[in-house]
Design a protein around this motif. Structure first.
Motif, PDB file in Angstrom:
ATOM      1  N   LYS A  54     -12.305   6.027  13.175  1.00  0.00           N
ATOM      2  CA  LYS A  54     -11.851   4.651  13.390  1.00  0.00           C
ATOM      3  C   LYS A  54     -12.471   3.678  12.388  1.00  0.00           C
ATOM      4  CE  LYS A  54     -12.217   1.114  16.977  1.00  0.00           C
ATOM      5  NZ  LYS A  54     -12.762   0.825  18.293  1.00  0.00           N
ATOM      6  N   ASN A  55     -13.701   3.923  11.999  1.00  0.00           N
ATOM      7  CA  ASN A  55     -14.435   3.013  11.125  1.00  0.00           C
ATOM      8  C   ASN A  55     -14.599   3.544   9.700  1.00  0.00           C
ATOM      9  OD1 ASN A  55     -15.211   1.003  13.237  1.00  0.00           O
ATOM     10  ND2 ASN A  55     -16.107   2.836  14.126  1.00  0.00           N
ATOM     11  N   LEU A  56     -13.776   4.490   9.315  1.00  0.00           N
ATOM     12  CA  LEU A  56     -13.919   5.167   8.027  1.00  0.00           C
ATOM     13  C   LEU A  56     -13.994   4.206   6.845  1.00  0.00           C
ATOM     14  CD1 LEU A  56     -13.988   7.798   6.388  1.00  0.00           C
ATOM     15  CD2 LEU A  56     -11.490   7.752   6.394  1.00  0.00           C
ATOM     16  N   TYR A  57     -13.182   3.177   6.852  1.00  0.00           N
ATOM     17  CA  TYR A  57     -13.122   2.277   5.694  1.00  0.00           C
ATOM     18  C   TYR A  57     -13.931   0.989   5.862  1.00  0.00           C
ATOM     19  CZ  TYR A  57      -9.391   5.392   4.247  1.00  0.00           C
ATOM     20  OH  TYR A  57      -8.665   6.492   3.889  1.00  0.00           O
ATOM     21  N   LYS A  58     -14.752   0.917   6.895  1.00  0.00           N
ATOM     22  CA  LYS A  58     -15.594  -0.272   7.092  1.00  0.00           C
ATOM     23  C   LYS A  58     -16.655  -0.336   6.000  1.00  0.00           C
ATOM     24  CE  LYS A  58     -14.581  -2.068  11.288  1.00  0.00           C
ATOM     25  NZ  LYS A  58     -15.204  -2.436  12.502  1.00  0.00           N
ATOM     26  N   ARG A  59     -17.062  -1.561   5.671  1.00  0.00           N
ATOM     27  CA  ARG A  59     -18.125  -1.765   4.680  1.00  0.00           C
ATOM     28  C   ARG A  59     -19.042  -2.881   5.150  1.00  0.00           C
ATOM     29  NH1 ARG A  59     -17.248   0.296  -0.529  1.00  0.00           N
ATOM     30  NH2 ARG A  59     -15.236   1.304  -0.705  1.00  0.00           N
ATOM     31  N   ILE A  60     -20.309  -2.563   5.240  1.00  0.00           N
ATOM     32  CA  ILE A  60     -21.338  -3.563   5.508  1.00  0.00           C
ATOM     33  C   ILE A  60     -22.444  -3.299   4.481  1.00  0.00           C
ATOM     34  CG2 ILE A  60     -23.050  -4.433   7.125  1.00  0.00           C
ATOM     35  CD1 ILE A  60     -21.214  -3.679   9.406  1.00  0.00           C
ATOM     36  N   TYR A  61     -22.460  -4.121   3.466  1.00  0.00           N
ATOM     37  CA  TYR A  61     -23.383  -3.953   2.345  1.00  0.00           C
ATOM     38  C   TYR A  61     -23.228  -2.551   1.751  1.00  0.00           C
ATOM     39  CZ  TYR A  61     -25.246  -8.263   4.221  1.00  0.00           C
ATOM     40  OH  TYR A  61     -25.371  -9.533   4.699  1.00  0.00           O
ATOM     41  N   TYR A  62     -24.270  -1.737   1.830  1.00  0.00           N
ATOM     42  CA  TYR A  62     -24.241  -0.400   1.238  1.00  0.00           C
ATOM     43  C   TYR A  62     -23.842   0.679   2.246  1.00  0.00           C
ATOM     44  CZ  TYR A  62     -28.733  -0.251   3.578  1.00  0.00           C
ATOM     45  OH  TYR A  62     -29.714  -0.328   4.522  1.00  0.00           O
ATOM     46  N   SER A  63     -23.502   0.293   3.478  1.00  0.00           N
ATOM     47  CA  SER A  63     -23.168   1.262   4.518  1.00  0.00           C
ATOM     48  C   SER A  63     -21.691   1.210   4.884  1.00  0.00           C
ATOM     49  CB  SER A  63     -23.985   0.989   5.792  1.00  0.00           C
ATOM     50  OG  SER A  63     -25.346   1.208   5.565  1.00  0.00           O
ATOM     51  N   ALA A  64     -21.238   2.283   5.463  1.00  0.00           N
ATOM     52  CA  ALA A  64     -19.851   2.382   5.928  1.00  0.00           C
ATOM     53  C   ALA A  64     -19.777   1.907   7.375  1.00  0.00           C
ATOM     54  CB  ALA A  64     -19.363   3.816   5.804  1.00  0.00           C
ATOM     55  N   GLY A  65     -20.015   0.630   7.593  1.00  0.00           N
ATOM     56  CA  GLY A  65     -20.016   0.077   8.945  1.00  0.00           C
ATOM     57  C   GLY A  65     -21.423  -0.024   9.494  1.00  0.00           C
ATOM     58  N   SER A  66     -21.509  -0.569  10.687  1.00  0.00           N
ATOM     59  CA  SER A  66     -22.821  -0.686  11.330  1.00  0.00           C
ATOM     60  C   SER A  66     -23.298   0.692  11.781  1.00  0.00           C
ATOM     61  CB  SER A  66     -22.724  -1.616  12.550  1.00  0.00           C
ATOM     62  OG  SER A  66     -21.972  -0.988  13.583  1.00  0.00           O
ATOM     63  N   ALA A  67     -24.565   0.793  12.114  1.00  0.00           N
ATOM     64  CA  ALA A  67     -25.106   2.067  12.600  1.00  0.00           C
ATOM     65  C   ALA A  67     -24.355   2.521  13.849  1.00  0.00           C
ATOM     66  CB  ALA A  67     -26.595   1.930  12.889  1.00  0.00           C
ATOM     67  N   LYS A  68     -24.039   1.581  14.736  1.00  0.00           N
ATOM     68  CA  LYS A  68     -23.305   1.925  15.958  1.00  0.00           C
ATOM     69  C   LYS A  68     -21.899   2.424  15.632  1.00  0.00           C
ATOM     70  CE  LYS A  68     -21.817   0.233  20.481  1.00  0.00           C
ATOM     71  NZ  LYS A  68     -20.909   1.349  20.590  1.00  0.00           N
ATOM     72  N   GLU A  69     -21.205   1.769  14.705  1.00  0.00           N
ATOM     73  CA  GLU A  69     -19.846   2.197  14.341  1.00  0.00           C
ATOM     74  C   GLU A  69     -19.859   3.596  13.721  1.00  0.00           C
ATOM     75  OE1 GLU A  69     -17.681  -2.059  13.343  1.00  0.00           O
ATOM     76  OE2 GLU A  69     -19.053  -1.187  11.846  1.00  0.00           O
ATOM     77  N   ARG A  70     -20.835   3.850  12.871  1.00  0.00           N
ATOM     78  CA  ARG A  70     -20.925   5.169  12.244  1.00  0.00           C
ATOM     79  C   ARG A  70     -21.256   6.248  13.281  1.00  0.00           C
ATOM     80  NH1 ARG A  70     -25.247   4.634   8.471  1.00  0.00           N
ATOM     81  NH2 ARG A  70     -25.678   2.571   9.285  1.00  0.00           N
ATOM     82  N   ALA A  71     -22.162   5.919  14.188  1.00  0.00           N
ATOM     83  CA  ALA A  71     -22.511   6.874  15.263  1.00  0.00           C
ATOM     84  C   ALA A  71     -21.319   7.096  16.198  1.00  0.00           C
ATOM     85  CB  ALA A  71     -23.713   6.354  16.049  1.00  0.00           C
ATOM     86  N   ASP A  72     -20.588   6.027  16.500  1.00  0.00           N
ATOM     87  CA  ASP A  72     -19.392   6.159  17.350  1.00  0.00           C
ATOM     88  C   ASP A  72     -18.375   7.112  16.724  1.00  0.00           C
ATOM     89  OD1 ASP A  72     -20.465   4.446  19.242  1.00  0.00           O
ATOM     90  OD2 ASP A  72     -19.225   2.723  18.638  1.00  0.00           O
ATOM     91  N   ASP A  73     -18.162   6.975  15.409  1.00  0.00           N
ATOM     92  CA  ASP A  73     -17.219   7.871  14.726  1.00  0.00           C
ATOM     93  C   ASP A  73     -17.694   9.316  14.795  1.00  0.00           C
ATOM     94  OD1 ASP A  73     -15.402   5.920  14.055  1.00  0.00           O
ATOM     95  OD2 ASP A  73     -15.794   5.976  11.891  1.00  0.00           O
ATOM     96  N   LEU A  74     -18.978   9.537  14.551  1.00  0.00           N
ATOM     97  CA  LEU A  74     -19.519  10.892  14.602  1.00  0.00           C
ATOM     98  C   LEU A  74     -19.356  11.492  15.998  1.00  0.00           C
ATOM     99  CD1 LEU A  74     -21.055  13.205  13.217  1.00  0.00           C
ATOM    100  CD2 LEU A  74     -23.167  12.077  13.912  1.00  0.00           C
ATOM    101  N   ASN A  75     -19.728  10.723  17.017  1.00  0.00           N
ATOM    102  CA  ASN A  75     -19.610  11.228  18.394  1.00  0.00           C
ATOM    103  C   ASN A  75     -18.157  11.454  18.800  1.00  0.00           C
ATOM    104  OD1 ASN A  75     -22.366  11.376  19.061  1.00  0.00           O
ATOM    105  ND2 ASN A  75     -22.448   9.163  19.335  1.00  0.00           N
ATOM    106  N   ALA A  76     -17.249  10.614  18.329  1.00  0.00           N
ATOM    107  CA  ALA A  76     -15.824  10.775  18.651  1.00  0.00           C
ATOM    108  C   ALA A  76     -15.288  12.093  18.087  1.00  0.00           C
ATOM    109  CB  ALA A  76     -15.021   9.601  18.133  1.00  0.00           C
ATOM    110  N   MET A  77     -15.801  12.485  16.927  1.00  0.00           N
ATOM    111  CA  MET A  77     -15.315  13.732  16.310  1.00  0.00           C
ATOM    112  C   MET A  77     -15.795  14.971  17.066  1.00  0.00           C
ATOM    113  SD  MET A  77     -13.214  13.082  13.992  1.00  0.00           S
ATOM    114  CE  MET A  77     -12.702  11.590  13.167  1.00  0.00           C
ATOM    115  N   PHE A  78     -16.959  14.865  17.731  1.00  0.00           N
ATOM    116  CA  PHE A  78     -17.416  16.000  18.538  1.00  0.00           C
ATOM    117  C   PHE A  78     -16.529  16.154  19.748  1.00  0.00           C
ATOM    118  CE2 PHE A  78     -21.582  15.376  16.381  1.00  0.00           C
ATOM    119  CZ  PHE A  78     -21.688  16.642  15.865  1.00  0.00           C
TER     120      PHE A  78
END
Length: 78
Positions: A54-78
Motif C-alpha cells: 500500500k505504501n510502496l511509493y511513499k517518500r519521507i525524506y530518505y525513507s519509503a514512508g514512515s516506520a509504521k507505514e513500512r512495517a504495516d506493508d511488511l506485516n500485510a505481506m505475511f
C-alpha cells in the motif's frame, strides 16, 4: 517443509511456482516507479502474480514512508 539440524527445527519455504503471488514492498529507501514496473513485468513473464504494498511509493525524506507505514506493508505481506 521443516528441516532439523542439530535438534533445531528450521522452516524452509517451498519452491515458488507459476501462479504464486510475490509481494513488493519498500522496507527501507524509496524505489523508483520505473524500476518497480520493470520488475513487475519480469515477474509476470515468469508466471507470477504481483501484489504491491500500500505504501510502496511513499517518500519521507530518505525513507519509503514512515516506520509504521513500512512495517504495516511488511506485516500485510505475511
Amino acid at each position: 517443509m521443516i528441516v532439523y539440524i542439530h535438534n533445531m527445527a528450521i522452516l524452509k519455504a517451498e519452491k515458488l511456482k507459476r501462479g504464486d503471488t510475490i509481494g513488493i514492498i519498500a522496507p527501507s529507501r524509496p524505489i523508483g516507479e520505473k524500476d518497480v514496473e520493470e520488475g513487475i513485468k519480469i515477474l509476470k513473464d515468469f508466471g507470477f502474480k504481483v501484489k504491491l504494498g500500500k505504501n510502496l511509493y511513499k517518500r519521507i525524506y530518505y525513507s519509503a514512508g514512515s516506520a509504521k507505514e513500512r512495517a504495516d506493508d511488511l506485516n500485510a505481506m505475511f
